[in-house]
Design a protein around this motif. Structure first.
Motif: not given
Length: 364
Positions: A201-204, A214-220
């Protein structure tokens, strides 16, 4: 020059892209953003980097002329790719004199052009890059704000304490980073689950995107199940798309609709195989973005929202052990989470009606 513009330029150079002496810099901007471009060149000169300015990415008027005159057969332009290959820092400045300039370009044409430019996009993403906004009058008009009011809105969201914002968002990163499954529910129209197991999870906080928030990630990719009504509209290729509905099975969109410009949504989903899968899940956390403006760079960062993007997943949100969704598109869409909504992480509610578990006012 407005001192807020100079501060904006300094944040881009010193915070977002960490500009260094000797860097080769491409500044990609519409002419209406000239004041910010000038301020950036001043800062670039003080640091001792090497600027080059173009309006290739954001020059919608010339892009419209080119695409309407073309034959839908496009190859990756080698000279443009070569420019980016020699670039250390890429700064894109959004601004417009007509936000619907490309609205009469055929969606299939836009999709073909986008696919041909995929290698250039990938090369840009390998640089130290930043996407930001200059408060042009046309963007103010789209947001239904006065020019002065929009300027205050933009610079309040951009010129802020990003260390403080980073620390606030770190609370959500701590919850998401070790998680397996996330569930998003909103009213009777959205109930979707997805695995993020293993993906970081990335902290933008104002680096690649300015403003951040935002915080964001990629779903499987194959884990997404359920349905989502994106109840906040978006502008894509100069046209408004409203009430996008997507149904997922086995990670793929199996049914879709939109109240307005559904045919454009269909063309986006048909761009390639990856366009029918999710590449991003993002949680908006910038409380200084407090109104919807038809500008995804801001709207996806609003507190009380969640956004999901069909298409490309960012490299740094996918672990080596998981599949990365690849596509020529990355289209964000937003769900309002302010009422009758919740986010669950591994079965535990971490946000209810827009309030996070680590904020005052959260109710169990």
């Amino acid at each position: 020059m407005d001192p807020r513009i100079r501060k904006h330029a300094e944040i881009i150079a010193n915070h977002s892209v960490n500009l260094q002496e000797g860097d080769n810099v491409v500044v990609d901007a519409h002419p209406v953003a000239e004041d910010l471009v000038v301020a950036l060149h001043e800062v670039i000169g003080e640091i001792g980097a090497n600027p080059f300015t173009t309006s290739q990415r954001t020059g919608a008027r010339q892009r419209r002329a080119y695409l309407r005159a073309g034959d839908d057969e496009y190859e990756t332009p080698a000279h443009e790719l070569a420019l980016i290959e020699e670039t250390d820092v890429y700064i894109a400045i959004r601004a417009s004199d007509n936000v619907t300039q490309t609205s009469d370009v055929d969606p299939e044409t836009s999709a073909a052009h986008q696919q041909a430019h995929q290698p250039i996009l990938e090369e840009r993403l390998s640089t130290r890059w930043c996407l930001t906004q200059f408060p042009a009058p046309a963007n103010a008009q789209l947001a239904e704000m006065s020019t002065e009011g929009y300027e205050e809105f933009v610079w309040d969201a951009v010129n802020k304490d990003w260390d403080e914002q980073r620390d606030h968002q770190a609370n959500m990163v701590e919850l998401m980073d070790p998680a397996d499954e996330i569930r998003i529910r909103s009213g009777d129209t959205t109930d979707v689950t997805m695995s993020i197991d293993g993906n970081p999870t990335r902290n933008d906080y104002g680096e690649h995107n300015l403003p951040g928030g935002e915080v964001f990630t990629a779903p499987v990719p194959d884990s997404v199940e359920g349905e989502v009504l994106f109840d906040m509209p978006l502008y894509h290729q100069g046209r408004e798309i409203t009430d996008v509905y997507l149904e997922f099975e086995g990670g793929e969109v199996v049914s879709h609709s939109a109240a307005k410009n559904e045919e454009l949504l269909t063309e986006v989903l048909n761009t390639d195989d990856g366009a029918r899968r999710l590449g991003e899940l993002g949680i908006g956390m910038n409380r200084d973005i407090d109104q919807f403006t038809y500008n995804m760079l801001f709207d996806e960062k609003m507190g009380d929202t969640v956004h999901m993007a069909i298409g490309r997943a960012y490299d740094d949100t996918v672990s080596e052990d998981n599949e990365q969704n690849d596509s020529a598109v990355h289209v964000d869409m937003i769900v309002d989470m302010s009422e009758d909504s919740l986010i669950e992480i591994d079965g535990e509610v971490v946000q209810r009606d827009g309030t996070f578990v680590f904020e005052d006012g959260f109710e169990q």
